[in-house]
Scaffold this motif. Structure first.
Motif, PDB file in Angstrom:
ATOM      1  N   GLY A   1       0.829  -1.194   0.000  1.00  0.00           N
ATOM      2  CA  GLY A   1       0.000   0.000   0.000  1.00  0.00           C
ATOM      3  C   GLY A   1       0.867   1.250   0.000  1.00  0.00           C
ATOM      4  O   GLY A   1       2.087   1.188   0.219  1.00  0.00           O
ATOM      5  N   ALA A   2       0.252   2.388  -0.227  1.00  0.00           N
ATOM      6  CA  ALA A   2       0.962   3.663  -0.289  1.00  0.00           C
ATOM      7  C   ALA A   2       1.771   3.904   0.976  1.00  0.00           C
ATOM      8  O   ALA A   2       1.275   3.737   2.088  1.00  0.00           O
ATOM      9  N   GLY A   3       3.033   4.271   0.813  1.00  0.00           N
ATOM     10  CA  GLY A   3       3.907   4.577   1.939  1.00  0.00           C
ATOM     11  C   GLY A   3       4.430   3.372   2.693  1.00  0.00           C
ATOM     12  O   GLY A   3       5.046   3.518   3.740  1.00  0.00           O
ATOM     13  N   MET A   4       4.206   2.168   2.172  1.00  0.00           N
ATOM     14  CA  MET A   4       4.632   0.937   2.837  1.00  0.00           C
ATOM     15  C   MET A   4       5.785   0.287   2.088  1.00  0.00           C
ATOM     16  O   MET A   4       5.944   0.471   0.890  1.00  0.00           O
TER      17      MET A   4
ATOM     18  N   SER B   1      -0.271 -20.339   0.099  1.00  0.00           N
ATOM     19  CA  SER B   1      -0.027 -19.533   1.286  1.00  0.00           C
ATOM     20  C   SER B   1       1.259 -18.733   1.100  1.00  0.00           C
ATOM     21  O   SER B   1       2.278 -19.293   0.699  1.00  0.00           O
ATOM     22  N   THR B   2       1.204 -17.425   1.365  1.00  0.00           N
ATOM     23  CA  THR B   2       2.377 -16.570   1.230  1.00  0.00           C
ATOM     24  C   THR B   2       2.492 -15.693   2.466  1.00  0.00           C
ATOM     25  O   THR B   2       1.511 -15.081   2.902  1.00  0.00           O
ATOM     26  N   ARG B   3       3.701 -15.633   3.025  1.00  0.00           N
ATOM     27  CA  ARG B   3       3.947 -14.820   4.224  1.00  0.00           C
ATOM     28  C   ARG B   3       4.575 -13.495   3.819  1.00  0.00           C
ATOM     29  O   ARG B   3       5.441 -13.446   2.941  1.00  0.00           O
ATOM     30  N   PHE B   4       4.142 -12.421   4.493  1.00  0.00           N
ATOM     31  CA  PHE B   4       4.598 -11.069   4.185  1.00  0.00           C
ATOM     32  C   PHE B   4       5.053 -10.355   5.451  1.00  0.00           C
ATOM     33  O   PHE B   4       4.541 -10.629   6.537  1.00  0.00           O
ATOM     34  N   ALA B   5       5.974  -9.411   5.290  1.00  0.00           N
ATOM     35  CA  ALA B   5       6.320  -8.446   6.337  1.00  0.00           C
ATOM     36  C   ALA B   5       6.120  -7.073   5.703  1.00  0.00           C
ATOM     37  O   ALA B   5       6.587  -6.821   4.586  1.00  0.00           O
ATOM     38  N   LEU B   6       5.432  -6.215   6.410  1.00  0.00           N
ATOM     39  CA  LEU B   6       5.098  -4.893   5.896  1.00  0.00           C
ATOM     40  C   LEU B   6       5.596  -3.860   6.889  1.00  0.00           C
ATOM     41  O   LEU B   6       5.341  -3.970   8.089  1.00  0.00           O
ATOM     42  N   VAL B   7       6.302  -2.855   6.396  1.00  0.00           N
ATOM     43  CA  VAL B   7       6.844  -1.805   7.245  1.00  0.00           C
ATOM     44  C   VAL B   7       6.274  -0.467   6.784  1.00  0.00           C
ATOM     45  O   VAL B   7       6.269  -0.168   5.587  1.00  0.00           O
ATOM     46  N   GLY B   8       5.803   0.313   7.730  1.00  0.00           N
ATOM     47  CA  GLY B   8       5.219   1.622   7.449  1.00  0.00           C
ATOM     48  C   GLY B   8       4.131   1.907   8.468  1.00  0.00           C
ATOM     49  O   GLY B   8       3.757   1.041   9.253  1.00  0.00           O
ATOM     50  N   GLN B   9       3.616   3.123   8.459  1.00  0.00           N
ATOM     51  CA  GLN B   9       2.584   3.477   9.423  1.00  0.00           C
ATOM     52  C   GLN B   9       1.289   2.754   9.085  1.00  0.00           C
ATOM     53  O   GLN B   9       0.752   2.886   7.986  1.00  0.00           O
ATOM     54  N   LEU B  10       0.788   1.980  10.042  1.00  0.00           N
ATOM     55  CA  LEU B  10      -0.417   1.180   9.850  1.00  0.00           C
ATOM     56  C   LEU B  10      -1.625   1.948  10.377  1.00  0.00           C
ATOM     57  O   LEU B  10      -1.692   2.256  11.564  1.00  0.00           O
TER      58      LEU B  10
END
Length: 135
Positions: A63-66, A77-86
């Motif tokens: 997503g925007a800004g992530m 099945s796919t694992r994700f790590a997301l960094v940014g303001q949630l």
């Protein structure tokens, strides 16, 4: 002669009427949005989660800004790590799928959320987070 033409016309009209409104046959490729529900909007900065579904994802975009980190796409099945303001109701991920009509068969599960100070949220608090996958 006239009754036969009328019967044929009526049969054609009925066939056309019955076929209207049906979903297209076969899969419809496209994208789905993954939206976040959080009780701490704007207070978290990272999340680890898994998306599962009936088929492998064809793409994944943050997503925007992530910033997104992910396993290689493949399997169900796919694992994700997301960094940014949630933030509440933010689209945190857009996923490519082979059939958008199967949206109800996709699920997102959050394994961990980190606050801005890198402290992990407790499992009790984590239970109030959710991912909604929508068309």
């Amino acid at each position: 002669m006239k009754p036969t033409v009328g019967v044929v016309a009526l049969a054609l009209l009925a066939a056309v009427g019955l076929s209207c409104g049906r979903d297209p046959v076969g899969p419809v490729p496209g994208v789905l949005s993954v939206k976040l529900t959080t009780p701490n909007s704007g207070a978290d900065s990272a999340m680890v989660f898994t998306i599962t579904g009936p088929a492998a994802l064809t793409s994944a975009t943050a997503g925007a800004g992530m910033r997104l980190f992910q396993q290689t796409l493949g399997g169900t099945s796919t694992r994700f790590a997301l960094v940014g303001q949630l933030t509440q109701d933010a689209v945190v991920l857009t996923i490519g799928v082979e059939n958008v009509n199967a949206v109800a068969r996709y699920d997102g599960t959050i394994q961990g959320v980190a606050q801005a100070n890198y402290q992990l949220r407790t499992p009790l608090v984590l239970a109030s987070y959710a991912l909604d996958i929508v068309r």
